[in-house]
Design a protein around this motif. Structure first.
Motif, mmCIF file in Angstrom:
data_model
loop_
_atom_site.group_PDB
_atom_site.id
_atom_site.type_symbol
_atom_site.label_atom_id
_atom_site.label_comp_id
_atom_site.label_asym_id
_atom_site.label_seq_id
_atom_site.Cartn_x
_atom_site.Cartn_y
_atom_site.Cartn_z
ATOM 1 N N SER A 192 -13.499 -95.835 13.395
ATOM 2 C CA SER A 192 -14.058 -94.580 13.893
ATOM 3 C C SER A 192 -13.432 -94.215 15.233
ATOM 4 N N ALA A 193 -12.951 -92.988 15.299
ATOM 5 C CA ALA A 193 -12.110 -92.580 16.427
ATOM 6 C C ALA A 193 -12.652 -91.326 17.102
ATOM 7 N N ILE A 194 -12.166 -91.118 18.318
ATOM 8 C CA ILE A 194 -12.439 -89.889 19.062
ATOM 9 C C ILE A 194 -11.108 -89.192 19.298
ATOM 10 N N PHE A 195 -11.051 -87.933 18.883
ATOM 11 C CA PHE A 195 -9.858 -87.107 19.080
ATOM 12 C C PHE A 195 -10.234 -85.914 19.950
ATOM 13 N N LEU A 196 -9.359 -85.547 20.843
ATOM 14 C CA LEU A 196 -9.554 -84.350 21.660
ATOM 15 C C LEU A 196 -8.308 -83.486 21.526
ATOM 16 N N GLN A 197 -8.494 -82.282 20.994
ATOM 17 C CA GLN A 197 -7.378 -81.385 20.684
ATOM 18 C C GLN A 197 -6.329 -82.089 19.822
ATOM 19 N N ASP A 199 -5.492 -85.192 19.869
ATOM 20 C CA ASP A 199 -4.976 -86.416 20.490
ATOM 21 C C ASP A 199 -5.924 -87.588 20.230
ATOM 22 N N LEU A 200 -5.354 -88.754 19.906
ATOM 23 C CA LEU A 200 -6.152 -89.967 19.751
ATOM 24 C C LEU A 200 -6.520 -90.488 21.134
ATOM 25 N N VAL A 201 -7.828 -90.553 21.406
ATOM 26 C CA VAL A 201 -8.325 -90.962 22.717
ATOM 27 C C VAL A 201 -8.970 -92.348 22.667
ATOM 28 N N HIS A 202 -9.595 -92.665 21.529
ATOM 29 C CA HIS A 202 -10.325 -93.936 21.426
ATOM 30 C C HIS A 202 -10.575 -94.241 19.959
ATOM 31 N N PHE A 203 -10.594 -95.529 19.610
ATOM 32 C CA PHE A 203 -11.133 -95.934 18.316
ATOM 33 C C PHE A 203 -11.686 -97.346 18.423
ATOM 34 N N SER A 204 -12.657 -97.640 17.561
ATOM 35 C CA SER A 204 -13.211 -98.990 17.492
ATOM 36 C C SER A 204 -12.630 -99.677 16.264
ATOM 37 N N TYR A 205 -12.615 -101.005 16.297
ATOM 38 C CA TYR A 205 -11.982 -101.787 15.229
ATOM 39 C C TYR A 205 -12.966 -102.859 14.789
ATOM 40 N N SER A 206 -13.538 -102.703 13.594
ATOM 41 C CA SER A 206 -14.550 -103.661 13.145
ATOM 42 C C SER A 206 -14.506 -103.831 11.633
ATOM 43 N N LEU A 237 -3.762 -93.154 12.780
ATOM 44 C CA LEU A 237 -4.881 -92.402 13.353
ATOM 45 C C LEU A 237 -4.380 -91.181 14.117
ATOM 46 N N SER A 238 -3.284 -91.332 14.845
ATOM 47 C CA SER A 238 -2.713 -90.182 15.560
ATOM 48 C C SER A 238 -2.303 -89.091 14.583
ATOM 49 N N THR A 239 -1.740 -89.501 13.443
ATOM 50 C CA THR A 239 -1.359 -88.535 12.408
ATOM 51 C C THR A 239 -2.582 -87.809 11.866
ATOM 52 N N ILE A 240 -3.665 -88.553 11.618
ATOM 53 C CA ILE A 240 -4.896 -87.944 11.107
ATOM 54 C C ILE A 240 -5.433 -86.909 12.091
ATOM 55 N N TRP A 293 -9.026 -88.466 29.418
ATOM 56 C CA TRP A 293 -8.270 -87.410 28.731
ATOM 57 C C TRP A 293 -8.508 -86.065 29.412
ATOM 58 N N TYR A 294 -9.745 -85.767 29.740
ATOM 59 C CA TYR A 294 -10.031 -84.489 30.386
ATOM 60 C C TYR A 294 -9.423 -84.416 31.787
ATOM 61 N N LYS A 295 -9.288 -85.567 32.438
ATOM 62 C CA LYS A 295 -8.754 -85.574 33.801
ATOM 63 C C LYS A 295 -7.231 -85.518 33.818
ATOM 64 N N GLU A 296 -6.582 -86.315 32.943
ATOM 65 C CA GLU A 296 -5.118 -86.402 33.002
ATOM 66 C C GLU A 296 -4.448 -86.418 31.632
ATOM 67 N N ARG A 297 -5.185 -85.989 30.587
ATOM 68 C CA ARG A 297 -4.655 -85.932 29.220
ATOM 69 C C ARG A 297 -4.098 -87.280 28.761
#
Length: 386
Positions: A192-197, A199-206, A237-240, A293-297
């Protein structure tokens, strides 16, 4: 920064996560339990059918879209997408960039096509309108296969078929076109990941360790740091994120095949799950990465020495998914989560679970003349709507 949470679920633990990232959080929900969250600035309670209209009105009154919108469950995503289709305009309520493909919303068929078009590995699939077509597709793909309803969640609407007889036994399911998907043996992995615009910003691995039902949600998982994931995961994930144009929190699941080949992705829900903030137990705070990401992309990339490091899995339970007995007996160290940052919201969820569990007994034991008073107390505790 401002965020809006929309839906029919309690959305735990999202308010606390977004607040740590620097957002002022508003909520438009059908459940009064969200009022128990100390991280929500403004709460608007409405009915499920009015959610899209109310969200549109809220944004129009503000005069600008929110920086981030979060749908708490799949059905809300579907409601908003249908609202857009009927109105012929964008709602600014979906976690997508402008112009993004809407076919992936609450549609397993649409997602399978979108992943294939983007070159993302996904289990081979076909479509079937009747059981005979499903048998032909299954023979072509090779048994075993999964029959999946296009719009379903929580493992409901998924049926394992190992031969033609299994397909025949499920012939009553063909009230709509079903997805016939090759069943791949291996471990189920949450990414499960977080994307902003995009961009891959975070994901968990479980890895899933225990489920509520055969194909249902997990209640216990083994977590590893994201750097323990194979490098191809970062790239995929970046591609998704770019291909689907995602701007928000997602629930992504893949199979790690037993033969060691690349992960096969089969679930990309455009909403978070109850595990969204668990990676902080491994020192990976999604809130910090969102803020960066919001501060410096800043986007997420694997560490140079990631694959040379030995990582030990951390086994974690999700208290919201455990049974009352497991919580009472402190199975899987359940009560380590009792002091959650949004404890009042979590406790209201668990109290609601207890109310639902004991409701049949209550109907037998509580006299008719006392039931209105009990209902008033439950409403006051924000466990029932007015």
């Amino acid at each position: 920064m401002e965020a809006l949470i929309i839906g029919e679920d309690t959305a735990w633990p999202i308010p606390a996560l977004l607040a740590r990232a620097g957002f002022a959080v508003d909520a438009l929900m059908t459940t009064p339990a969200i009022q128990n969250s100390r991280f929500v600035r403004n709460v608007h309670i409405t009915s499920g059918t009015r959610l899209p209209d109310q969200a549109d009105q809220l944004i129009r009154t503000r005069g600008k879209p929110y920086d981030l919108t979060v749908a708490s469950e799949d059905f809300t995503l579907w409601r908003i997408a249908e609202w857009e289709r009927h109105r012929g305009r964008v709602s600014h309520c979906l976690p997508l960039v402008p112009g993004a493909d809407r076919r992936v919303i609450h549609s397993k068929i649409g997602l399978s096509h979108a992943l294939t078009d983007a070159g993302v590995p996904t289990p081979p699939f076909a479509l079937a309108q009747d059981w005979e077509g499903a048998q032909r597709a299954a023979r072509r793909l090779g048994y075993p296969v999964l029959l999946k309803k296009d719009c379903s969640e929580g493992g409901r609407g998924t049926f394992l078929c190992r031969n033609d007889e299994d397909v025949l036994r499920n012939r009553a399911r063909f009230t709509e076109t079903l997805l016939v998907q090759k069943y791949i043996t291996g471990d189920e992995i949450d990414l499960s990941a977080i994307f902003l615009q995009g961009d891959l910003v975070h994901f968990s691995y479980s890895r899933f360790e225990k489920r509520i039902s055969t194909f249902g949600p997990s209640s216990v998982r083994s977590f590893l740091p994201s750097n323990a994931a194979p490098r191809h995961v970062f790239q995929t994930l970046s591609t998704i994120g770019r291909a689907l144009g995602i701007h928000g929190l997602t629930n992504i699941t893949a199979i790690a095949p037993a033969d060691g080949s690349d992960f096969q992705y089969f679930e990309v829900d455009l909403r978070p799950n109850v595990w969204a903030d668990h990676s902080r137990y491994l020192g990976e705070d999604a809130a910090e990465r969102i803020a960066a990401w919001y501060k410096e992309r800043r986007v997420l990339a694997p560490a140079a020495d990631a694959q040379a490091t030995a990582y030990k899995p951390v086994r974690l339970a999700n208290i919201a998914r455990l049974s009352l007995l497991e919580i009472a007996l402190n199975r899987h160290q359940a009560r380590r989560h009792w002091r959650d940052p949004d404890a009042k919201l979590l406790h209201s969820i668990l109290l609601g679970k207890a109310v639902n569990f004991f409701a049949p007994l209550g109907r037998l034991c509580v006299p008719l003349n006392m039931r209105p008073g009990v209902r008033r107390h439950l409403i006051a505790a924000r466990l029932l709507p007015h």
